[in-house]
Design an enzyme around this catalytic site. Structure first.
Site, PDB file in Angstrom:
ATOM      1  CE  LYS B  95      -2.992   3.014   2.237  1.00 13.92           C
ATOM      2  NZ  LYS B  95      -3.752   3.313   3.508  1.00 13.92           N
ATOM      3  CB  ALA B 182      -8.582   8.257   4.638  1.00 16.84           C
ATOM      4  N   GLY B 183     -10.428   8.285   6.650  1.00 17.20           N
ATOM      5  CA  GLY B 183     -12.156   8.590   6.934  1.00 17.20           C
ATOM      6  C   GLY B 183     -13.283   8.621   6.993  1.00 17.20           C
ATOM      7  CG  ASN B 204      -6.222   1.655  11.513  1.00 13.50           C
ATOM      8  OD1 ASN B 204      -6.237   0.820  12.659  1.00 13.50           O
ATOM      9  ND2 ASN B 204      -4.673   2.140  11.085  1.00 13.50           N
ATOM     10  CB  THR B 205      -8.822   5.914  12.971  1.00 13.22           C
ATOM     11  OG1 THR B 205      -8.011   5.985  12.728  1.00 13.22           O
ATOM     12  CG2 THR B 205      -9.687   7.066  14.568  1.00 13.22           C
TER      13      THR B 205
END
Lengths: 367, 260
Positions: B95, B182-183, B204-205
């Protein structure tokens, strides 16, 4: 790899569409191939006014109130193919002629004086009389005078297209005639054109050569027009994915009376043709749609602003026909005999602007 | 089934491995998510060391490992990291992340394209993290990227799919799989991405900092599956552009009065 579904599959899908599928296709954010099938299906026939309305709206939104003008120049009617439907077919006893470069230039000059800026060079398939060297040399003579030069000649190889692109030819049109393979084999009796796959992959070779614009089309009057529309949709969608830098156009030539007394195998009405044009417009809002002088004036005037974006005018389909209007050996007899000025007057009367120039040779680095 | 570079994935949820409270919880969350692809930051792990705290809890036979170049500021750094990763792990998957601005961690399009061109030639399976720019997606695809990973919003912000219209164009045009990365801050964001036609999402987060990361991983698994099912069932049929009223049998509108 490009695979066009066979006509039985396409026809089965078309037959299975319901009015509910059509309504769903109208409401779709983006028109998928399944939606196109619904829009082209018999279930969509009663929706022709709605098809026209949406097609008109999309065309106005994307192209504004404009119609681009182009003029064809027939260079040669020599042809080594025997195609059942074509006036240039090798079997037909017509007056054969290949213009010299000087004669071709004279024809181009006449179109230039009439106000044409976009020209389309057309010929039959006979490499002995008209080859890549000829087109390269002609482009060299003409490129300073015209905004763009397109070709509708025999299928060429990728390196040949590259040569022509470098010489100033920016667009290639090649029509599959019919996407129905068995039917294709029946109407193409002999000659290089018998190779369905070589012809089908011609737009791909032109795209690989970096052509800025590629035109595809089906000759209406051979196969089921609804299935031809689906095949065009498949072909166009595939080409768009593969050549995202390239612009595309679609033509819908209906068979016209021509030498050889071939009778259309299927009758495609004005209503059918309109249906096909509207559905393709809804399927692909960005594609250029051509409506040539094959169609008569009344129909062409009526279709202004409803979907088509490019019109030819004052066309003659016999080589040398602009300099000598009595010239014999036409590919087909045209349906709209008006001059460019007369057609443009009608276009303006419809509240549209006839656009003569929409490109510039400066984009092209001529080596 | 999703296929990237010849490898098939039943799950369309990819997971990141950062910010978990412990390696043990990370392992459980990954299991609960049903994922088959996990990304690990090369700067965070020691790929060659089986005793590495992250590597030792993950079964490399069960998951495709997607090392990422997080922290690289330019193509040169990313390429160097990628080569080291391959040497240590023997895997070609990568990635590609090139993020010169440590504040926003937004990807650098120019350096990302340059690195992709080099790494593809060297045989890497490159999945570039990118801003949601449709032309960039096509350029990366043409350069040989195995998938493209446009961002929904800046990484770690949990703001969801703010780049929706751009991602829709990417999905329409791209020939390679589109993984929204992302996001994504909530299962509903993941479901939306899948309903739009994304091939997969990377999260992830939102999982790792959840009150219960394991439960949240399960929630994302369901959301991704629901979004994909909805997309396949025919989403996006609502539009203000046109409404077909009931057919007017045979009668042509004024527009079509000219027809013979």
């Amino acid at each position: 790899m490009l695979i066009i579904p066979n006509f039985q599959t396409l026809q089965k899908n078309l037959a299975s569409c319901s009015a509910a599928n059509v309504e769903r296709a109208f409401a779709a954010k983006r028109c998928s191939l399944n939606d196109l099938s619904a829009l082209l299906s018999p279930a969509a026939d009663p929706f022709l006014p709605q098809l026209a309305g949406l097609s008109k709206k999309i065309t106005l939104h994307r192209f504004g109130r404009t119609t681009q003008m182009y003029g064809p120049i027939y260079l040669s009617n020599y042809c080594t193919n025997r195609c059942a439907y074509c006036g240039f077919s090798a079997d037909n006893r017509i007056h054969r002629r290949c213009l010299t470069l000087e004669e071709a230039e004279t024809e181009a000059d006449i179109l230039h004086q009439r106000g044409f800026n976009h020209i389309l060079l057309v010929s039959g398939e006979a490499r002995k009389t008209l080859d890549v060297e000829y087109l390269e040399a002609l482009a060299g003579r003409l490129r300073g005078r015209f905004a763009s030069i397109s070709i509708e000649v025999q299928p060429l190889s990728c390196p040949e297209y590259k040569r022509l692109f470098a010489a100033g030819i920016t667009a290639v049109a090649v029509y599959q005639e019919t996407y129905d393979r068995p039917l294709y084999n029946r109407v193409h009796l002999s000659g290089k054109k018998c190779d369905y796959d070589y012809r089908l992959n011609t737009p791909t070779r032109a795209g690989e050569a970096g052509m800025r614009e590629i035109g595809i089309g089906a000759l209406l009057g051979l196969g089921d027009w609804r299935a031809e529309g689906m095949a065009l949709g498949h072909h166009l969608a595939w080409l768009r994915k593969k050549f995202w830098r390239t612009a595309f156009t679609v033509s819908f030539p209906r068979l016209r009376p021509a030498a050889g007394e071939f009778e259309p195998l299927v009758h495609v009405t004005e209503r059918d043709l309109s249906h096909l044009i509207f559905a393709l417009r809804i399927f692909d809002p960005d594609v250029g749609l051509l409506l040539s002088t094959r169609e008569e004036a009344r129909y062409r005037d009526g279709m202004l602003g409803l979907g088509p974006t490019r019109y030819s005018a004052g066309s003659c389909t016999a080589p040398g026909g602009y300099a000598n209007p009595e010239q014999q050996g036409e590919q087909f007899s045209v349906g709209d005999h008006r001059t460019l000025a007369e057609v443009c007057e009608k276009i303006r009367a419809h509240g549209l602007d006839p656009v003569y120039k929409d490109w510039d040779p400066i984009f092209q680095v001529v080596t | 089934m999703l296929t990237i570079a010849g490898t098939s994935f039943r799950s369309r949820l990819f997971l990141g491995t950062g910010k978990f409270p412990s390696a043990g919880i990370m392992k459980k969350a990954i299991e609960a998510s049903g994922t088959q692809m996990v990304t690990v930051a090369l700067r965070r792990v020691d790929l060659g060391n089986p005793e590495d705290d992250i590597m030792r809890v993950l079964d490399r036979k069960q998951y495709t490992f997607l090392p990422n170049t997080s922290g690289a500021r330019n193509a040169e750094e990313a390429i160097r990291l990628a080569r080291l990763a391959r040497a240590a792990s023997g895997s070609c998957w990568l990635k590609l992340e090139v993020t010169p601005d440590p504040r926003t961690l937004l990807p650098d399009p120019i350096e990302t394209l340059a690195a992709t061109e080099v790494l593809v030639k060297e045989g890497f399976i490159v999945l570039p993290y990118m801003n949601a720019d449709p032309i960039l997606a096509l350029r990366l695809q043409d350069a040989g990227a195995a998938a493209v990973m446009p961002l929904g919003s800046p990484i770690g912000t949990n703001q969801g799919i703010l780049t929706r219209f751009q991602i829709e164009i990417i999905i329409e045009q791209a020939c390679v799989p589109v993984v929204v990365d992302a996001g994504i801050g909530a299962p509903s964001h993941a479901a939306l991405a899948m309903e739009m036609g994304a091939d997969a999402v990377l999260v992830n987060t939102a999982i790792s900092i959840a009150g219960d990361p394991v439960a949240m991983a399960g929630a994302f698994a369901k959301a991704v599956e629901a979004g994909r099912t909805a997309y396949r069932a025919g989403m996006g049929r609502v539009s203000a552009t046109a409404k077909a009223s009931s057919p007017e049998s045979g009668r042509l509108s004024d527009d079509l009065g000219f027809l013979a």
